[in-house]
Design an enzyme around this catalytic site. Structure first.
Site, mmCIF file in Angstrom:
data_model
loop_
_atom_site.group_PDB
_atom_site.id
_atom_site.type_symbol
_atom_site.label_atom_id
_atom_site.label_comp_id
_atom_site.label_asym_id
_atom_site.label_seq_id
_atom_site.Cartn_x
_atom_site.Cartn_y
_atom_site.Cartn_z
ATOM 1 N N ARG A 183 11.591 3.761 3.166
ATOM 2 C CA ARG A 183 11.211 2.786 4.207
ATOM 3 C C ARG A 183 12.451 1.966 4.539
ATOM 4 O O ARG A 183 13.136 1.470 3.632
ATOM 5 C CB ARG A 183 10.094 1.873 3.722
ATOM 6 C CG ARG A 183 9.851 0.717 4.688
ATOM 7 C CD ARG A 183 8.607 -0.058 4.374
ATOM 8 N NE ARG A 183 7.416 0.695 4.732
ATOM 9 C CZ ARG A 183 6.186 0.194 4.673
ATOM 10 N NH1 ARG A 183 5.996 -1.054 4.290
ATOM 11 N NH2 ARG A 183 5.150 0.935 5.015
ATOM 12 N N LYS A 222 25.394 -4.463 -3.040
ATOM 13 C CA LYS A 222 26.864 -4.446 -3.166
ATOM 14 C C LYS A 222 27.489 -3.815 -1.939
ATOM 15 O O LYS A 222 28.697 -3.614 -1.889
ATOM 16 C CB LYS A 222 27.269 -3.646 -4.411
ATOM 17 C CG LYS A 222 26.713 -4.180 -5.711
ATOM 18 C CD LYS A 222 27.189 -3.299 -6.859
ATOM 19 C CE LYS A 222 26.501 -3.659 -8.165
ATOM 20 N NZ LYS A 222 26.742 -2.656 -9.204
ATOM 21 N N ARG A 239 0.805 -1.227 0.000
ATOM 22 C CA ARG A 239 0.000 0.000 0.000
ATOM 23 C C ARG A 239 0.835 1.273 0.000
ATOM 24 O O ARG A 239 0.563 2.211 -0.765
ATOM 25 C CB ARG A 239 -0.944 0.038 1.218
ATOM 26 C CG ARG A 239 -2.220 -0.713 1.022
ATOM 27 C CD ARG A 239 -2.662 -1.335 2.316
ATOM 28 N NE ARG A 239 -1.715 -2.372 2.679
ATOM 29 C CZ ARG A 239 -1.829 -3.646 2.318
ATOM 30 N NH1 ARG A 239 -2.879 -4.047 1.640
ATOM 31 N NH2 ARG A 239 -0.911 -4.548 2.646
ATOM 32 N N THR A 240 1.824 1.341 0.878
ATOM 33 C CA THR A 240 2.555 2.603 1.010
ATOM 34 C C THR A 240 3.274 2.929 -0.289
ATOM 35 O O THR A 240 3.179 4.045 -0.808
ATOM 36 C CB THR A 240 3.538 2.539 2.199
ATOM 37 O OG1 THR A 240 2.807 2.135 3.361
ATOM 38 C CG2 THR A 240 4.178 3.890 2.454
ATOM 39 N N HIS A 261 5.559 5.919 11.377
ATOM 40 C CA HIS A 261 5.030 5.788 10.014
ATOM 41 C C HIS A 261 4.080 6.979 9.835
ATOM 42 O O HIS A 261 2.857 6.820 9.795
ATOM 43 C CB HIS A 261 4.310 4.448 9.878
ATOM 44 C CG HIS A 261 3.989 4.032 8.479
ATOM 45 N ND1 HIS A 261 4.081 4.894 7.395
ATOM 46 C CD2 HIS A 261 3.562 2.831 7.974
ATOM 47 C CE1 HIS A 261 3.727 4.229 6.300
ATOM 48 N NE2 HIS A 261 3.412 2.984 6.629
HETATM 49 C C1 NCD Z 1 2.115 -1.142 8.082
HETATM 50 C C2 NCD Z 1 3.616 -0.940 8.185
HETATM 51 O O1 NCD Z 1 4.359 -1.202 7.233
HETATM 52 O O2 NCD Z 1 4.016 -0.502 9.259
HETATM 53 N N1 NCD Z 1 1.654 -1.306 6.775
HETATM 54 C C3 NCD Z 1 1.395 -0.212 6.016
HETATM 55 O O3 NCD Z 1 2.248 0.613 5.766
HETATM 56 N N2 NCD Z 1 0.137 -0.026 5.591
HETATM 57 C C4 NCD Z 1 1.567 -2.147 9.011
HETATM 58 C C5 NCD Z 1 2.147 -3.524 9.037
HETATM 59 O O4 NCD Z 1 3.051 -3.870 8.294
HETATM 60 O O5 NCD Z 1 1.657 -4.316 9.849
#
Ligand code: NCD
Length: 332
Positions: A131, A110, A80-81, A159
């Site tokens: 991320r 590498k 999703r993100t 997040h």
């Molecule tokens: C979450 C995350 O990556 O922290 N997912 C997301 O970004 N929608 C929640 C999760 O991974 O459980």
């Protein structure tokens, strides 16, 4: 060489890159923590997100970010993100460098350091979404980057963009945030979405309920922060204790990847399951949210319940990220 030095400068590239300030206090900023957002900024982002939704529904997209490039750098899995940032940029007419299908295909495999990878991508992109499994990684990246860094999850830390879309969803679904009773369930210790949403809710007049096994309780630092803010908080191990008075049930996955002891994960992995039976005890006008992915915490038989808001929450993610990208890049 001599000739090159004496050639007139046609463009001032630095000035061209610096986004015009449009007065929302977000332009040019890194987005590392929800603590950067006061209620005025939240109101601004939410209003813009509503406009983005209107625009997408009417026209599908626009040219607001034409000529701009977003680099998506994901050292951890994401659906999703990453997809919503990519869709957000695409719908605003910008372009994307997607390093989301496993950094094993980039020079990270590498042995390239995070600062070097960031300093490389900023040569191509106007903004970088990152991320990373390490808490604090987004902050480190922001210290070396000259373009804005947007934190898309740093280990068990924060997040922030998820919390923005979560709060936007609550407002859209229930019309307001103050006065609500919000219950968070599951992995409150490692769940970064819980951490960011909790921090954001400290600015509101809400009652918070935290439901978890003992080993997955909300970190003490956050709990103390809530108490200092005078927020009414309650902790319990049982969803049934709080379901009937809950307005927002925010369910989370147990974060398997953060456990050092696999046996401990096995003990708590199925700790809570939201079922139609449990939903019968809940208010008629409550909502169930989940940042997703779910791995059994909400039965699929709950999906047809109109109170199940998690896929509407997913859609809101794109509008909020469109609003955020436009704000960060200074395009009103
Ligand atoms: C979450 C995350 O990556 O922290 N997912 C997301 O970004 N929608 C929640 C999760 O991974 O459980």
């Amino acid at each position: 060489m001599q000739q090159l030095n004496t050639m007139p400068k046609l463009f001032n590239l630095d000035a061209m890159r610096a986004p015009p300030r449009i007065g929302n206090g977000i332009t040019g900023d890194d987005i590392i923590s929800v603590d950067q957002f006061d209620r005025a900024k939240l109101t601004y982002i939410f209003r813009r997100a509503e406009e983005m939704r209107e625009m997408v529904l009417v026209a599908g997209g626009c040219d607001l970010l034409r000529g701009m490039v977003l680099a998506c750098l994901f050292y951890e899995p994401s659906t999703r993100t990453s997809a919503s940032f990519i869709a957000a940029m695409a719908r605003l007419g910008g372009r994307i460098i997607p390093i989301t299908q496993g950094v094993q295909f980039s020079s990270v495999s590498k042995g390239e350091s995070l600062p070097d990878t960031i300093r490389t991508l900023e040569q191509y992109a106007d903004v970088i979404v990152l991320r990373h499994p390490m808490e604090g990684a987004a902050h480190i990246a922001s210290e070396v980057a000259t373009v804005p860094i947007i934190n898309a999850g740093d280990g068990a830390g924060e997040h922030p963009t998820q919390a923005l879309l979560d709060l936007f969803t609550i407002k859209e679904e229930l019309g307001h945030i103050d006065g609500l009773q919000i219950t968070m369930v599951g992995d409150l210790r490692y769940g970064r979405t819980v951490h960011s949403l909790t921090r954001l809710l400290m600015q509101y007049d809400v009652n918070l309920r935290y439901v978890s096994p003992e080993i997955l309780r909300l970190p003490m630092l956050l709990m103390n922060g809530l108490i200092d803010q005078g927020i009414e908080v309650r902790e319990t191990h049982d969803v049934a204790d709080v379901i009937s008075t809950t307005d927002v049930l925010y369910v989370t996955r147990v974060q398997k990847e953060r456990f050092s002891d696999p046996e401990q994960y096995e003990e708590v992995k199925n700790c809570y399951v939201i079922t139609p039976d449990l939903m019968r005890q809940a208010k008629q006008n409550m909502i169930v949210m989940h940042p997703l992915p779910r791995v059994g915490e909400i039965l699929t038989s709950v999906d047809s319940d109109p109170r199940a808001a998690y896929f509407r929450q997913v859609q809101n993610g794109m509008y909020v990220r469109m609003a955020l990208l436009a704000a960060v890049l200074g395009r009103a």
